[in-house]
Design an enzyme around this catalytic site. Structure first.
Site, PDB file in Angstrom:
ATOM      1  NE  ARG A   1      -8.101  -4.812   5.378  1.00 43.31           N
ATOM      2  CZ  ARG A   1      -7.292  -4.782   4.429  1.00 43.31           C
ATOM      3  NH1 ARG A   1      -6.687  -5.565   4.117  1.00 43.31           N
ATOM      4  NH2 ARG A   1      -7.538  -3.630   3.487  1.00 43.31           N
TER       5      ARG A   1
ATOM      6  CG  ASP B   1      -2.852   0.409   8.182  1.00 43.74           C
ATOM      7  OD1 ASP B   1      -3.662   1.402   8.206  1.00 43.74           O
ATOM      8  OD2 ASP B   1      -2.898  -0.405   7.482  1.00 43.74           O
TER       9      ASP B   1
ATOM     10  CB  THR C   1       2.363   0.776   6.187  1.00 40.36           C
ATOM     11  OG1 THR C   1       1.017   0.711   6.698  1.00 40.36           O
ATOM     12  CG2 THR C   1       3.335   0.447   7.405  1.00 40.36           C
TER      13      THR C   1
ATOM     14  CG  ASP D   1       0.242  -2.441  10.085  1.00 35.55           C
ATOM     15  OD1 ASP D   1       1.199  -1.863   9.411  1.00 35.55           O
ATOM     16  OD2 ASP D   1      -0.520  -2.966   9.832  1.00 35.55           O
TER      17      ASP D   1
ATOM     18  N   GLY E   1       0.908  -1.344  -0.160  1.00 31.34           N
ATOM     19  CA  GLY E   1      -0.015  -0.013  -0.214  1.00 31.34           C
ATOM     20  C   GLY E   1       0.757   1.145   0.032  1.00 31.34           C
TER      21      GLY E   1
ATOM     22  CG  ASP F   1       5.952  -6.177   9.154  1.00 36.64           C
ATOM     23  OD1 ASP F   1       7.288  -5.904   9.087  1.00 36.64           O
ATOM     24  OD2 ASP F   1       5.029  -6.371  10.056  1.00 36.64           O
TER      25      ASP F   1
ATOM     26  NE  ARG G   1      -1.858  -4.730  -1.597  1.00 41.76           N
ATOM     27  CZ  ARG G   1      -1.307  -4.047  -0.373  1.00 41.76           C
ATOM     28  NH1 ARG G   1      -0.581  -4.470   0.275  1.00 41.76           N
ATOM     29  NH2 ARG G   1      -2.125  -3.028  -0.148  1.00 41.76           N
TER      30      ARG G   1
HETATM   31  P1  ATP Z   1       0.849  -2.933   3.327  1.00 43.71           P
HETATM   32  O1  ATP Z   1       1.219  -2.432   4.714  1.00 43.71           O
HETATM   33  O2  ATP Z   1       0.260  -2.168   2.562  1.00 43.71           O
HETATM   34  O3  ATP Z   1       0.323  -4.366   3.728  1.00 43.71           O
HETATM   35  P2  ATP Z   1       3.079  -4.596   2.703  1.00 43.71           P
HETATM   36  O4  ATP Z   1       4.382  -4.487   2.075  1.00 43.71           O
HETATM   37  O5  ATP Z   1       2.825  -5.492   3.869  1.00 43.71           O
HETATM   38  O6  ATP Z   1       2.286  -3.260   2.914  1.00 43.71           O
HETATM   39  P3  ATP Z   1       2.052  -7.113   1.250  1.00 43.71           P
HETATM   40  O7  ATP Z   1       0.887  -6.952   0.408  1.00 43.71           O
HETATM   41  O8  ATP Z   1       1.994  -7.692   2.331  1.00 43.71           O
HETATM   42  O9  ATP Z   1       2.259  -5.466   1.620  1.00 43.71           O
HETATM   43  O10 ATP Z   1       3.418  -7.277   0.394  1.00 43.71           O
HETATM   44  C1  ATP Z   1       3.616  -6.633  -0.650  1.00 43.71           C
HETATM   45  C2  ATP Z   1       4.316  -7.421  -1.731  1.00 43.71           C
HETATM   46  O11 ATP Z   1       5.697  -7.752  -1.036  1.00 43.71           O
HETATM   47  C3  ATP Z   1       3.640  -8.542  -2.246  1.00 43.71           C
HETATM   48  O12 ATP Z   1       2.591  -8.429  -3.175  1.00 43.71           O
HETATM   49  C4  ATP Z   1       4.835  -9.420  -2.355  1.00 43.71           C
HETATM   50  O13 ATP Z   1       5.250  -9.136  -4.052  1.00 43.71           O
HETATM   51  C5  ATP Z   1       5.884  -9.147  -1.675  1.00 43.71           C
HETATM   52  N1  ATP Z   1       5.921 -10.318  -0.360  1.00 43.71           N
HETATM   53  C6  ATP Z   1       5.189 -10.400   0.539  1.00 43.71           C
HETATM   54  N2  ATP Z   1       5.425 -11.248   1.213  1.00 43.71           N
HETATM   55  C7  ATP Z   1       6.267 -12.079   0.687  1.00 43.71           C
HETATM   56  C8  ATP Z   1       7.114 -13.179   0.958  1.00 43.71           C
HETATM   57  N3  ATP Z   1       6.805 -13.844   2.050  1.00 43.71           N
HETATM   58  N4  ATP Z   1       8.289 -13.544   0.136  1.00 43.71           N
HETATM   59  C9  ATP Z   1       8.348 -12.765  -0.753  1.00 43.71           C
HETATM   60  N5  ATP Z   1       7.900 -11.636  -1.296  1.00 43.71           N
HETATM   61  C10 ATP Z   1       6.767 -11.291  -0.509  1.00 43.71           C
END
Ligand code: ATP
Length: 322
Positions: free
Chosen positions: A174, A130, A128, A132, A14, A106, A75
């Site tokens: 969330r 959030d 982010t 979080d 995000g 994360d 994503r």
């Molecule tokens: P947000 O706070 O918006 O959720 P985020 O970075 O946690 O941000 P995610 O959708 O969980 O968002 O992860 C973003 C992208 O990171 C995923 O679409 C994927 O490409 C990569 N990713 C997530 N988890 C893994 C993993 N275990 N191994 C490799 N790549 C990952």
């Protein structure tokens, strides 16, 4: 220690206001240190598709004040597979990318950690709204999101007051109630509903009725999206207290807008710090803010940390808004 020559920057997951300020800081610090810098569009999806472009000092002009991310975000489920990470590694090698700065949450850091395991130096910068990410007291974008939510709740209160209404305002979060708590405290909400606590609409209704008897005329209930169906919550409150109760879902409005001073400055500092880490040969690290200090931790220990909502602040907020 292998000396790095080229840094790639990507934004993933995000978006968050302040990401552009962080991109600018990474690019400028790297160029200041005579490194080559490339932008990778749309996160890991852009990496595996080779959507990469050269950046110079002027590539990041006039973006510090902009919300969103000029590198776009996405994503990419494919990057969660071994073949996806291998493809990303090959692309880095082909494009001469020795190190990657990953801006995201994360999930994005898990992608960065996987890339680091394949020999590409990686660091993560926590972005982010959030707030979080357990390892960091603060994540880029949170302050802007909260200020936007406060502005919106203040407006809702104006009309709510004119009509003797109760307003339930759903904010983002969330799994975490940070935005709800900060917004609720700052707006004098009668009740703050967070996913960390069990939903107790009887207490909320009792509180509304008690303050109604003492002359209070309008009621703001700030609810994090993770507490459940907020339209049902609004209906339930109306039924219990007999006051017209309307729901407003703030939604993506909280994700946009010009970043606040706090988000611009912390993003600038974290971006600068991140490049310095890479120049020292460090990899597999996430930049965090702990007790007001910017520092770094390895991804694995960062993933194992936990962070809790400030329950003292929560209690204080509830005692103040009676
Ligand atoms: P947000 O706070 O918006 O959720 P985020 O970075 O946690 O941000 P995610 O959708 O969980 O968002 O992860 C973003 C992208 O990171 C995923 O679409 C994927 O490409 C990569 N990713 C997530 N988890 C893994 C993993 N275990 N191994 C490799 N790549 C990952």
């Amino acid at each position: 220690m292998k000396e790095i020559k080229t840094i790639g920057i990507l934004t993933s997951g995000g978006d968050a206001p302040g990401m552009n300020a962080a991109i600018r800081a990474v690019a400028r610090t790297a160029l200041y240190n005579n490194l080559r810098v490339v932008g990778i569009r749309r996160g890991f999806a852009g990496l595996i598709n080779g959507d990469i472009f050269e950046m110079n000092l002027r590539s990041v002009k006039n973006i510090i004040m902009l919300g969103g991310t000029f590198l776009y975000s996405a994503r990419c489920p494919e990057f969660m597979t071994e073949s996806g990470v291998q493809r990303g590694t090959e692309i880095c090698k082909e494009a001469g990318i020795d190190a990657v700065c990953v801006l995201g949450g994360d999930g994005s850091f898990k992608g960065a950690a996987a890339l680091a395991e394949h020999g590409i130096q990686c660091i993560g910068i926590p972005c982010t709204i959030d707030n979080d990410i357990s390892a960091s007291d603060y994540t880029i974008g949170f302050d802007t999101a909260v200020n936007t939510a406060i502005d919106m709740v203040d407006r809702i209160r104006d009309t709510s007051q004119s009509h003797d209404r109760c307003s339930v305002v759903e904010v983002m979060g969330r799994h975490a109630g940070y935005i709800a708590l900060e917004t609720g405290v700052s707006c004098g909400a009668t009740a703050i509903l967070v996913p960390e606590l069990p939903l107790d609409l009887d207490s909320v209704s009792d509180k509304i009725l008690t303050s109604l008897r003492s002359g209070k005329q309008n009621f703001i209930i700030v609810a994090a999206e993770g507490v459940g169906d907020t339209s049902k919550i609004a209906e339930e409150i109306q039924k219990k207290v007999g006051i017209e109760t309307r729901l407003t879902v703030l939604g993506h409005v909280q994700r946009g807008g010009h970043p606040t001073a706090k988000d611009r400055s912390i993003a600038s500092f974290m971006g600068h710090y991140g490049v310095e880490l890479l120049l020292k040969g460090k990899s597999n690290r996430v930049i965090v803010s702990q007790n007001g200090k910017i520092m770094d931790l390895d991804f694995k220990s960062a993933f194992n940390m936990t962070k809790h909502l400030d329950m003292e602040l929560y209690r204080a907020s509830q005692e103040i808004s009676i």
